[in-house]
Design an enzyme around this catalytic site. Sequence first.
Site, PDB file in Angstrom:
ATOM      1  CB  CYS A 255     -21.069  10.727 -27.395  1.00 12.69           C
ATOM      2  SG  CYS A 255     -19.198  11.912 -28.214  1.00 12.69           S
ATOM      3  CG  HIS A 345     -17.560  10.471 -23.504  1.00 17.53           C
ATOM      4  ND1 HIS A 345     -16.694  10.331 -23.706  1.00 17.53           N
ATOM      5  CD2 HIS A 345     -18.276  11.197 -24.560  1.00 17.53           C
ATOM      6  CE1 HIS A 345     -16.781  10.576 -24.515  1.00 17.53           C
ATOM      7  NE2 HIS A 345     -17.423  11.359 -25.643  1.00 17.53           N
ATOM      8  CD  GLU A 347     -16.693   7.578 -20.285  1.00 17.91           C
ATOM      9  OE1 GLU A 347     -15.247   8.395 -20.464  1.00 17.91           O
ATOM     10  OE2 GLU A 347     -17.882   7.769 -21.505  1.00 17.91           O
TER      11      GLU A 347
END
Length: 374
Positions: A255, A345, A347
Amino acid sequence: MTFTPAVLVLEDGRTFRGRSYGATGTTVAEIVFNTGMTGYQETLTDPSYRGQIVVMTAPHIGNTGANPEDFESGRVWVDGYVVRDPARQRSNWRSDRSLDDLLTEQGVVGISGIDTRALTRHLRERGSMRAGISTEVLDPEQLLEQVKQAPSMTGSNYLADVTVDEAHVVPAEGDKKYTVVALDLGIKGMTPKLMAQRGIEVHVLPATATLDEVLELNPDGVFMSNGPGDPATADHQVELVQGVLAKGTPYFGICLGNQIFGRALGRGTYKLKYGHRGVNQPVQDRTTGKVEITAHNHGFAVDAPLDEDFETPYGAARVTHVCLNDDVVEGIALLDRPGFSVQYHPEAAAGPHDAGYLFDRFTDLMEAARAEAH
């Protein structure tokens, strides 16, 4: 049941009237929309939303209430919240309060009962802009004056707001294999957890950390997190990454960490018309040809050529990931040094798990660098 009236006014004068949702008061910030069907609590607690009013395109919000386990940081970060049809009753065994109660506790001013589809179409056509929500100033012209006086997202820097005050360590799970320094530009809790699961001891440092403080820990790799604001203002972090790359330490950024990596390689950044926000964005990994469905939250992007390698002070680099909706650069890698980044992202909080392999790619880089050193 009594409802408190609320009004939403956009910078261009478009006005929506609805009901208060969350705290009462007035808030002014950039307004953006999120296309995720799930994960509203992870969205709310993502520090990358600092300075933004978030519109949820999914019509029903709050169905599962709120719980302490799904926070991605210590608090709610959005500056305002816009929903169409809030749940009248929460229903989930982990829920300990309603979403309305959570927003009220955290002082987040919101509005409900408006046509979020019309609002989203307007923002897609006109672009993200400043806006205000108020339960106090119900005269649109008066609120519009406040909106026009608010600062723009371009040129903003919120890193001091979202970063940790002091360094801390997330220990590796099982045997420790690597040490990584993670610069907290607004890091989400799941990120160091996924690294820890891979045997990485993660030292989370404030955004103001110096190169000497990073190298003092003798890391096997350096990670730079997601975060809010305009990457053009992150000069200190750009210089730090340049120092890491010059030393040859493996680097992984996501990001804002991707935009900073791009700047460190000599590329520029620019503001997207309305950005990418949600958990359903298609990205192609050009190194494998695979398409991933990914979680995004960004309003800025790196300016780099899609179909040819480009020169940097650290050797050649190339765009490795691209958004299939609009050809925005979603990932960059150096060809001769251990450094790469992605704009989204990986995760998966909230979001799909398609991009989890990127953490494995990071460990592979560190393993290769360790083998070369010996």
